[in-house]
Each structure stands twice: as structure tokens, then as C-alpha cells.
Design a protein around this motif. Structure first.
Motif, PDB file in Angstrom:
ATOM      1  N   LEU A 747     -23.160 -11.070  -8.078  1.00  0.00           N
ATOM      2  CA  LEU A 747     -24.236 -11.500  -8.998  1.00  0.00           C
ATOM      3  C   LEU A 747     -24.983 -10.304  -9.566  1.00  0.00           C
ATOM      4  N   LEU A 748     -25.264  -9.305  -8.725  1.00  0.00           N
ATOM      5  CA  LEU A 748     -25.950  -8.117  -9.230  1.00  0.00           C
ATOM      6  C   LEU A 748     -25.108  -7.386 -10.262  1.00  0.00           C
ATOM      7  N   ALA A 749     -23.775  -7.244  -9.958  1.00  0.00           N
ATOM      8  CA  ALA A 749     -22.912  -6.566 -10.917  1.00  0.00           C
ATOM      9  C   ALA A 749     -22.820  -7.349 -12.220  1.00  0.00           C
ATOM     10  N   ALA A 750     -22.699  -8.680 -12.126  1.00  0.00           N
ATOM     11  CA  ALA A 750     -22.634  -9.501 -13.342  1.00  0.00           C
ATOM     12  C   ALA A 750     -23.933  -9.410 -14.136  1.00  0.00           C
ATOM     13  N   MET A 751     -25.077  -9.440 -13.436  1.00  0.00           N
ATOM     14  CA  MET A 751     -26.363  -9.307 -14.121  1.00  0.00           C
ATOM     15  C   MET A 751     -26.514  -7.939 -14.769  1.00  0.00           C
ATOM     16  N   ASP A 752     -26.037  -6.900 -14.105  1.00  0.00           N
ATOM     17  CA  ASP A 752     -26.093  -5.565 -14.712  1.00  0.00           C
ATOM     18  C   ASP A 752     -25.260  -5.504 -15.986  1.00  0.00           C
ATOM     19  N   LEU A 753     -24.085  -6.145 -15.965  1.00  0.00           N
ATOM     20  CA  LEU A 753     -23.244  -6.157 -17.163  1.00  0.00           C
ATOM     21  C   LEU A 753     -23.917  -6.924 -18.302  1.00  0.00           C
ATOM     22  N   ILE A 754     -24.545  -8.062 -17.981  1.00  0.00           N
ATOM     23  CA  ILE A 754     -25.249  -8.844 -19.010  1.00  0.00           C
ATOM     24  C   ILE A 754     -26.413  -8.037 -19.579  1.00  0.00           C
ATOM     25  N   TYR A 755     -27.179  -7.409 -18.671  1.00  0.00           N
ATOM     26  CA  TYR A 755     -28.329  -6.632 -19.161  1.00  0.00           C
ATOM     27  C   TYR A 755     -27.878  -5.434 -19.989  1.00  0.00           C
ATOM     28  N   ARG A 795     -29.305 -14.399 -22.445  1.00  0.00           N
ATOM     29  CA  ARG A 795     -30.411 -14.813 -21.588  1.00  0.00           C
ATOM     30  C   ARG A 795     -30.069 -16.083 -20.824  1.00  0.00           C
ATOM     31  N   THR A 796     -29.289 -16.963 -21.481  1.00  0.00           N
ATOM     32  CA  THR A 796     -28.860 -18.185 -20.816  1.00  0.00           C
ATOM     33  C   THR A 796     -27.939 -17.866 -19.628  1.00  0.00           C
ATOM     34  N   LYS A 797     -27.038 -16.910 -19.838  1.00  0.00           N
ATOM     35  CA  LYS A 797     -26.155 -16.495 -18.733  1.00  0.00           C
ATOM     36  C   LYS A 797     -26.949 -15.891 -17.579  1.00  0.00           C
ATOM     37  N   ALA A 798     -27.923 -15.075 -17.938  1.00  0.00           N
ATOM     38  CA  ALA A 798     -28.754 -14.474 -16.902  1.00  0.00           C
ATOM     39  C   ALA A 798     -29.518 -15.550 -16.132  1.00  0.00           C
ATOM     40  N   LYS A 799     -30.021 -16.560 -16.837  1.00  0.00           N
ATOM     41  CA  LYS A 799     -30.730 -17.660 -16.185  1.00  0.00           C
ATOM     42  C   LYS A 799     -29.786 -18.429 -15.251  1.00  0.00           C
ATOM     43  N   PRO A 813     -30.230 -11.779   0.070  1.00  0.00           N
ATOM     44  CA  PRO A 813     -31.212 -10.751   0.452  1.00  0.00           C
ATOM     45  C   PRO A 813     -32.388 -10.753  -0.525  1.00  0.00           C
ATOM     46  N   THR A 814     -33.524 -10.425  -0.017  1.00  0.00           N
ATOM     47  CA  THR A 814     -34.733 -10.412  -0.853  1.00  0.00           C
ATOM     48  C   THR A 814     -34.600  -9.430  -2.001  1.00  0.00           C
ATOM     49  N   ALA A 815     -33.980  -8.285  -1.744  1.00  0.00           N
ATOM     50  CA  ALA A 815     -33.819  -7.295  -2.806  1.00  0.00           C
ATOM     51  C   ALA A 815     -32.919  -7.816  -3.927  1.00  0.00           C
ATOM     52  N   THR A 816     -31.927  -8.634  -3.563  1.00  0.00           N
ATOM     53  CA  THR A 816     -31.033  -9.178  -4.585  1.00  0.00           C
ATOM     54  C   THR A 816     -31.769 -10.152  -5.485  1.00  0.00           C
ATOM     55  N   ASN A 817     -32.486 -11.080  -4.902  1.00  0.00           N
ATOM     56  CA  ASN A 817     -33.255 -12.035  -5.703  1.00  0.00           C
ATOM     57  C   ASN A 817     -34.278 -11.320  -6.588  1.00  0.00           C
ATOM     58  N   LYS A 818     -34.926 -10.313  -6.005  1.00  0.00           N
ATOM     59  CA  LYS A 818     -35.928  -9.574  -6.768  1.00  0.00           C
ATOM     60  C   LYS A 818     -35.303  -8.854  -7.957  1.00  0.00           C
ATOM     61  N   ARG A 819     -34.124  -8.270  -7.726  1.00  0.00           N
ATOM     62  CA  ARG A 819     -33.446  -7.552  -8.810  1.00  0.00           C
ATOM     63  C   ARG A 819     -32.967  -8.507  -9.900  1.00  0.00           C
ATOM     64  N   LEU A 820     -32.438  -9.659  -9.507  1.00  0.00           N
ATOM     65  CA  LEU A 820     -31.955 -10.627 -10.492  1.00  0.00           C
ATOM     66  C   LEU A 820     -33.100 -11.138 -11.360  1.00  0.00           C
ATOM     67  N   VAL A 821     -34.200 -11.490 -10.735  1.00  0.00           N
ATOM     68  CA  VAL A 821     -35.359 -11.989 -11.493  1.00  0.00           C
ATOM     69  C   VAL A 821     -35.922 -10.899 -12.392  1.00  0.00           C
ATOM     70  N   GLN A 822     -35.938  -9.669 -11.902  1.00  0.00           N
ATOM     71  CA  GLN A 822     -36.471  -8.558 -12.687  1.00  0.00           C
ATOM     72  C   GLN A 822     -35.644  -8.337 -13.944  1.00  0.00           C
ATOM     73  N   LEU A 823     -34.336  -8.345 -13.820  1.00  0.00           N
ATOM     74  CA  LEU A 823     -33.481  -8.141 -14.991  1.00  0.00           C
ATOM     75  C   LEU A 823     -33.579  -9.311 -15.952  1.00  0.00           C
ATOM     76  N   GLU A 824     -33.710 -10.524 -15.409  1.00  0.00           N
ATOM     77  CA  GLU A 824     -33.847 -11.678 -16.307  1.00  0.00           C
ATOM     78  C   GLU A 824     -35.140 -11.601 -17.113  1.00  0.00           C
ATOM     79  N   ILE A 825     -36.202 -11.168 -16.445  1.00  0.00           N
ATOM     80  CA  ILE A 825     -37.483 -11.047 -17.139  1.00  0.00           C
ATOM     81  C   ILE A 825     -37.407  -9.980 -18.213  1.00  0.00           C
TER      82      ILE A 825
END
Length: 828
Positions: A747-755, A795-799, A813-825
Motif C-alpha cells: 500500500l505504501l509503495a502504491a501510494m508513493d507511485l500515485i503521489y 485522488r480517488t485511487k488514493a482514497k 502499523p501506525t506509521a503506515t496509516n499515518k503515511r497513507l493519510v498524509q499522502l492522501e491529504i
């Protein structure tokens, strides 16, 4: 003041100081006080202040110095170290006193002399050592900075280059190597020709021909002779079959009788003139010559009865029986006509006919022996009657027992079976003789520490093979012989072994008659082979092959268990190639284990066992290569999934586990193309997913966004919008937990690619997204959509990724959720 007044005042003071106690009162006059004062003053002035201080110090500690000085003055060293005064011959008390004091003085003098010599030796040794160090320092000082200029110095070149393939030296000495070669030959004959050779005879011949030790050869000889009686059934218990027959008793007697015949012939050959040997060379003539030598002097016939032709009759009969020839004994009795009943009884024993007449004659002779012969002056006659009647076990026949062989032969001759004993007469049984040798006399009586072969032979001749071998195995020099004796006896099913391999080396089975014991061959052999299994692996496997019929706690062959333990403890590539061979080697050489091919096991079974044990110990990488050898690709696939889930998200580096796993996957794919793998569908799906994720993360770490996005889109593991979240979660449930462990990194790698794509489009104004590969069927209007629509889609994919992170049944992990929400924001 007048004297009367002084006297009255002194009396008053005396009355005042008088106390009501039981202590005696001391009355002194003025003259006595004056005299004591003068004596004290003279003593102090004469002895000085030092003696006074000494009196005061010792007096405070309760020591009476005058009495102590008197005792010291009475001491005299004259009687201790001065020469003793001569005494008369009739004074016994003084003579003994002088002898005792002389002995004490001699010990003191010898001790002083020894101490002086020891001190002298140590002194000169130290002096020579200091001189040597001084000479060395002087020579080093003479060399100076230019050692090449030092004259007449010989230098020895030392080779410091190691061999290209250094091998450890062998741990086997010459004796052990000869034994190992014989074991290998024996095993190959069984594998190739399928029959058992006589291993015991082979070892006995080896000891006689190759070992320069006569005592070892004799031990093998007596063991081979006693083991000549093979048990009637190979499935019968060795201990019970040994005690159930009289063959072992007769075998021991035969061995001792043959040795005595050799001794008689040796004595005759050393004294040919006295022997005057002639006629037919048999026991009759040999005994006649031997007795002629021993009783050549008439004084030796004193106390002996029934002299025949100048020779004692009963000595002739006894030595005939000692040589095991009943015919010669019967012949002597027939020629002399003495004791007709004994002649008839011996004749029946020779012919083997026993019945009512035999019992009647035996009973009459026993009465005669108990009433008359117990006090007979002829020891040979008593020994003959004890032999024939098998009675009187407590008579040691000390006049005739000149060696342990004689004693043992007599005890074996008077044995009675347990079921044939007469309970009104004290008799000796086989178990009683064994207890007598092992427990009553024991090792101290036979001086077993210094005469180990003798004690071993006595135990073997009494049928106690296990105790004899265990005793021999205690010493380092005799341990190789003991191990191979146990192996040889076990191969002919004559060794008593315990029911479990976890028993101690020597143990007692409650069902066995005392004092029989059982020897743990497995423990002895494994302990012996463990010492050289690293340096002499091939020889160690030959010994382990002998344990193929034993089972471990899991019901597996003990040979496989031993080799498995060897590989688990020393599992490097060199050892694996040595045992199994190298498949990539074009020389065609196979491993050591290939020569032990049997129907019960093969190298594939062994490789699987080693792989399972390594897996249990978490050595997964080595276990994978063992599973490759064993052909168990399904287990390889499971371990690859387990390991890959831990490192698939890491960046590729040289010599890392991730890189090694890639090589394993390549090898596995090659084998899958030619070999069918039976594995569960979810394991296969998990393996396929993880291998694709490996490719995905390779592209991701190389910043190849387009290729990474295509790999991720093909497996629908991440959603494109919120409507696909439930579908992706359902796909995860059909896979193994290994994929779920990697989900946070996916999920982090996919979110990084989207961002990254979002940032690039927003900055450059691009009109195409790399995540649109799955919508290739869309119309051209979608591909040419304006910039705002593409960003909204990202943004829809990130959501959707954020929703999946909180929907999936896995605690992110808490760091994963925090990173995903941060990139989405950051995309809003």
C-alpha cells in the motif's frame, strides 16, 4: 609516733580489710614483707627489665614462665639424632626399641637427602635456564640491525604456503583405520552380494596378522572361540539363549583344556630327557611324561596315594581330566584297578549313558567322599572326585590351582544346571559362578587395571560378554577393540542389547537372571563414530550403516537419524556435496551416501529428513537446498513463500537474502518445467503473487513507475476506486497470510507511485496517467480528459488505498496509516 601506736593502727587496718569470704587469709609479718621485697628487688636487678616484661606479658596470657623454662631445660635431642647405644642380644625390648628408632632415623635421613637433592636439581636447572637466556640475549645483541652480516648462521626455510584444498588430518590411528577398512569391506559384501560374512573371524584374523599385540590377539581368540555357538534363532533373545544351554559351559571348558594341553606340550619340549616321551602322541602319553617331569624327585610323592610305576595315580587321572580326555583317565584307572566304582562312573560319563545305575554309583561315591575323602592328604584324589561328582564348590583346591585357568576350569567342571540341582547338597550353578566372578571377586581381585586381558577372558569364558566389553571400553587403548567386539557379536545376534537406545551403556533387565547385563551398542557405536565423523566422514557412515535395523523414537532407521544429525550440525555446502554429491559436477562422482542403497531408504529420504530438521531449527535457506535434493518441491515452495514475505519489499542488494531467494526461485522454476509439483492451490497462488511482488518491488526501487504500476494492476491486489475495496480484500483472504504481511509495504509503495504521478501531472500538466493501463478499452475521450479529471481520478485511487488499509483484517502499523493519510491529504 611510738611503735605501740603503729602496731595498734596496723591491727585496725587489718580488721577493716577483713572480708567475709571463703578465701584463705595470708598473714605476713613485717620481716617477711621486707624479705620478699628484697628478693624481688634482687631478681629484677639481676635478670633485667626485659625478663620482667616477658614475665608480665606471658603472665597476662596465663603462662607460667619459670615452669616453662624448667621444662625446656629438661628436653634433650641426644636420644633423637645421636647414634644409639649398643644393647645385648638378650634384651629384646631394647633391641625392638633400637630398631624402631633406627627406622625413624633412616626415614628422616632419607627424606633430608631427597629434599637436598631436589633443591640442588632445581637450583642448577634454574641456573642453566638463566644462563641460556643470557646467552640468547647476548647473541641477539651481536646480530645487530644487519642480520645478513652475522657469520655462520644457518637459516631454515619454513613452508608457509597452504595447499589449495586443505583437508583436516585423520582422527583415526593405525588400529582404528584397519578396523574401519574391515567394516567397509563387510558392508559392501552385504550390499553387493546380499550375504553376511563372518565379521568376528575377520576381526580375529586381523588382530593376529596386523596387530603387534599378543594380548589383543588372545582376547579376540577367546571371544571367537566362545561365540562359535550361534544361537538357534536370530530372533531369539541373546541372553536367554546363552543361559538356556550348556554349550557355553562346555565351550569354555574345551578352550581351557586345549590351552592346558599346549602348556603340557611346551613343558615336555623344554625337558625332553626327563619326559622320555615315546609311543603314540596322545594325551595319555603326554600326561605320563608331564607327571614324570613334575614328580621326578621322590620327596614330591609325600602325602600322595596309590603310586603307580613310580608316578602318583591320581595326578595322572587329574591331568587327564584337565586336558579334557576322559578316555585317558579311564585307562589309568583300568590299568591300576583302583576304585572300581569311579572307573565305572567315568566310563558311563565318557559314553554318555546315565540312568538308575549311574545315580546309584554316584550316590555311593558321594557318601565315600563326604565321610573319608574330605580329610584325604592327596589333593589330586579330592579334585578328581569333586570333578566327577560335581560337588564341594567351597573347596578351593589351593594345592592344584596354580593359575586363573585352573580355578576357572574346576569351577566350570562342577557346575550343575538349575533344574538338575540336588537341594539337599550345596552345589554351584552357572548364575552362581557368574556372580562369583563379577560381584564377589570383581576387578580388584583380578587386578583388572593392570591385567585387563585376563579379566576380560575370565568374563567371556563365563558367558558375560556384555560386562567384559563394557569393562574393556573404559580405557582409551582398549576402546576400539571393545567397540568392534560388540559390533561383531551383534552381527551374529549374540549380544544382549536393551530395549531402548536411551539406556546407559551397561544396564540390567529385571527379567534377566542375575548378574547378566545388557550393553547399549547404539550408544557405544555412536559415541565412537562421533569422534571422527568430521575428518573421516566416509568411515563414520560405514559404522552408522550397521545401525540400519535399529529404530529411533520416531520409528525411523537409526542410520538415517545419525547421518541426519551429522548434516544438521555441520550443514555447509562442502558437507552436503560430500554426502549427496554435486549435481553440477560433470565428473560423474556421486556422494558417499549413494553406496548405501537399500530398499529401506535412499538419499531422497535422507535429504527430506535433514530438510525437516533444519526447518524445525529455522535454518530455512539450507533446508530449501536439501528439499531440492530430496525432490520435495512443495516444501521448497512453502519455505520460499515464508522467506520472501520477509524481504520482498526490500531494495535489491548484492549477497542479500532477497538476492539469494531470486536464485532459488529461478532454480525452482526450471524444475517445475520438467517436474510436476503437488501443492495446495492457495500455496501456489501465494507463491505466484509473491514472485510477482518481487518483480513489482524491483521496478519500484529502480523508479520504473510505469512497469511497477502494470505489474500491480495485473493482479488486482489494490483497488482503483472505493467500489473495488471489498473485492481486493476478498482476494487477500484466498491467499496465505504471507501476502497479508507484505500488504503495508504494498500500500505504501502504491501510494508513493500515485503521489509521484499526481505531482508530475500537476507540475508538468501531463495528460496521461501510468495507472490507466487497465482501462485500455476506454474511449479516446477518457485518454484526452483534462488535467483536473486525471488528478481527481488519482485522488480517488488514493482514497481507495486508505479505505482498504482500514478495512482489511490486519492491524496496520501506525506509521503506515499515518503515511497513507498524509499522502492522501497532500493530494487535496
Amino acid at each position: 609516733m611510738e611503735l605501740g601506736d603503729l602496731l595498734q593502727q596496723a591491727q585496725c587496718f587489718t580488721n577493716d580489710t577483713r572480708m567475709d569470704e571463703d578465701m584463705p587469709r595470708v598473714d605476713r609479718t613485717i620481716s617477711q614483707v621486707l624479705q620478699a621485697t628484697q628478693e624481688l628487688h634482687s631478681r629484677v636487678t639481676l635478670t633485667g627489665t626485659h625478663d620482667l616484661k616477658a614475665h608480665m606479658l606471658l603472665g597476662s596470657k596465663g603462662v607460667d614462665l619459670p615452669k616453662l623454662s624448667h621444662k625446656l631445660e629438661t628436653l634433650s635431642a641426644r636420644k633423637t639424632f645421636e647414634p644409639l647405644d649398643p644393647v645385648s642380644d638378650t634384651d629384646v625390648h631394647a633391641f625392638l626399641k633400637n630398631e624402631r628408632e633406627n627406622a625413624i632415623l633412616s626415614v628422616i635421613d632419607e627424606t633430608n637427602r631427597g629434599i637436598f637433592e631436589s633443591v640442588e636439581r632445581h637450583k642448577w636447572r634454574r641456573i642453566y635456564a638463566e644462563w641460556g637466556e643470557e646467552k640468547e640475549s647476548l647473541l641477539n645483541a651481536l646480530i645487530g640491525p644487519k642480520q645478513n652480516e652475522f657469520p655462520d648462521v644457518r637459516r631454515q626455510t619454513v613452508l608457509t604456503t597452504l595447499a589449495e584444498t586443505p583437508m583436516p588430518s585423520s582422527r583415526l590411528n593405525r588400529t582404528e583405520e584397519l578396523y574401519a577398512q574391515e567394516i567397509a569391506s563387510y558392508n559392501q559384501s552385504q550390499i553387493q552380494r546380499g550375504h553376511r560374512s563372518n565379521l568376528l573371524a575377520a576381526f580375529a584374523n586381523l588382530a593376529a596378522e596386523k596387530f603387534d599385540n599378543q594380548l589383543v590377539s588372545e582376547m579376540w581368540s577367546v571371544l571367537q572361540f566362545m561365540a562359535d555357538n550361534a544361537p538357534p534363532s536370530r530372533t531369539a533373545d541373546a541372553i536367554k539363549s546363552r543361559l538356556a544351554t550348556q554349550k557355553f559351559v562346555q565351550q569354555a571348558r574345551t578352550y581351557l583344556e586345549r590351552r592346558y594341553k599346549q602348556y603340557i606340550n611346551t613343558v615336555i619340549m623344554e625337558n625332553p630327557l626327563q619326559a622320555q616321551r615315546g609311543g603314540i602322541p596322545n594325551v595319555y602319553s603326554s600326561v605320563n611324561s608331564f607327571v614324570s617331569i613334575n614328580f621326578a624327585v621322590p620327596a614330591t610323592l609325600v602325602g600322595l596315594l596309590d603310586v603307580y610305576n613310580g608316578l602318583p595315580l591320581w595326578a595322572l587321572v587329574y591331568y587327564s581330566l584337565r586336558c579334557g580326555d576322559l578316555g585317558a583317565a579311564v585307562r589309568y584307572l583300568k590299568e591300576t584297578g583302583v576304585c572300581y566304582d569311579l572307573y565305572r562312573l567315568l566310563s558311563m560319563m565318557k559314553e554318555g549313558t546315565k540312568g538308575e545305575q549311574y545315580s546309584r554309583i554316584e550316590g555311593a561315591l558321594k557318601l565315600e567322599y563326604n565321610s573319608k575323602l574330605r580329610s584325604c592328604s592327596d589333593p589330586y584324589k579330592k579334585a578328581v572326585f569333586a570333578y566327577v561328582l560335581a560337588c564341594d564348590p567351597h573347596n578351593s583346591h589351593a594345592e592344584l590351582m596354580r593359575s586363573i585357568d585352573d580355578f576357572l576350569w574346576m569351577q566350570l567342571s562342577i557346575l550343575r544346571q538349575q533344574d538338575g540341582r540336588e537341594y539337599n547338597v550345596e552345589q554351584l550353578t552357572y548364575s552362581g559362578l557368574q556372580s562369583l566372578i563379577l560381584e564377589k571377586y570383581g576387578e580388584n581381585y583380578f587386578n583388572a587395571r593392570e591385567k585387563a586381558p585376563l579379566y576380560f577372558s575370565v568374563l567371556v569364558l563365563t558367558g558375560q560378554f556384555e560386562s567384559a566389553i563394557e569393562f574393556l571400553a573404559r580405557t582409551e587403548d582398549n576402546r576400539p577393540h571393545a567397540v568392534h567386539m560388540a559390533i561383531a557379536l551383534n552381527e551374529i545376534h549374540m549380544l544382549g542389547t536393551p530395549s531402548s537406545m536411551h539406556h546407559p551403556l551397561i544396564s540390567v533387565n529385571p527379567e534377566d537372571p542375575a548378574p547378566m547385563k545388557r550393553l547399549n551398542l547404539v550408544r557405544m557405536l555412536v559415541t565412537y563414530a562421533k569422534c571422527f565423523e568430521i575428518t573421516n566422514t566416509s568411515e563414520a557412515l560405514q559404522y552408522y550403516f550397521l545401525l540400519r535395523h535399529f529404530k529411533d523414537d520416531n520409528g525411523r532407521s537409526l542410520m538415517l537419524s545419525c547421518v541426519c544429525d551429522l548434516l544438521v550440525e555441520n550443514c555447509d555446502q562442502q558437507m552436503i556435496d560430500l554426502i549427496f554429491g554435486n549435481e553440477d559436477d560433470d565428473s560423474g562422482q556421486t556422494g558417499i551416501f549413494a553406496q548405501f542403497h537399500t530398499m529401506d531408504f535412499d538419499k531422497y529420504m535422507l535429504a527430506g529428513m535433514v530438510g525437516d530438521e533444519l526447518t524445525y531449527r529455522s535454518n530455512f535457506e539450507t533446508a530449501i537446498w536439501l528439499y531440492f535434493i530430496g525432490g520435495q518441491l512443495d516444501k521448497v515452495m512453502r519455505l520460499v513463500c515464508s522467506l520472501l514475505s520477509q524481504v520482498v519489499h526490500q531494495p535489491p542488494t548484492e549477497s542479500s537474502m532477497r538476492t539469494r531467494l531470486r536464485q532459488i526461485i529461478i532454480h525452482l522454476e526450471d524444475l517445475r518445467s520438467v517436474q510436476r509439483v503437488d501443492v495446495e492451490p492457495h500455496v501456489l497462488a501465494t507463491y505466484t503473487m509473491l514472485t510477482q511482488l518481487l518483480v513489482f518491488f524491483d521496478h519500484y526501487h529502480k523508479n520504473e513507475s510505469q512497469q511497477a504500476s502494470e505489474v500491480l494492476a495485473n493482479f488486482r491486489i489494490t483497488p482503483n476506486d472505493c467500489s473495488e475495496v471489498e473485492e481486493c480484500v476478498a482476494n487477500l483472504k484466498s491467499l496465505c497470510p504471507e501476502v497479508t504481511k507484505v500488504l503495508p509495504d504494498i500500500l505504501l509503495a502504491a501510494m508513493d507511485l500515485i503521489y509521484e504521478e499526481y505531482t508530475k501531472i500537476k507540475e508538468n500538466g501531463g495528460s496521461r496517467s501510468s495507472f490507466d493501463s487497465r482501462e485500455s478499452t476506454q474511449t479516446d475521450d477518457w485518454k484526452n480528459e483534462n488535467k483536473e479529471g486525471i488528478l481527481r481520478h488519482l485522488r480517488t485511487k488514493a482514497k481507495a488505498l486508505t479505505n482498504m488499509a482500514v478495512t482489511v483484517a490486519y492491524r496496520m502499523p501506525t506509521a503506515t496509516n499515518k503515511r497513507l493519510v498524509q499522502l492522501e491529504i497532500l493530494m487535496h
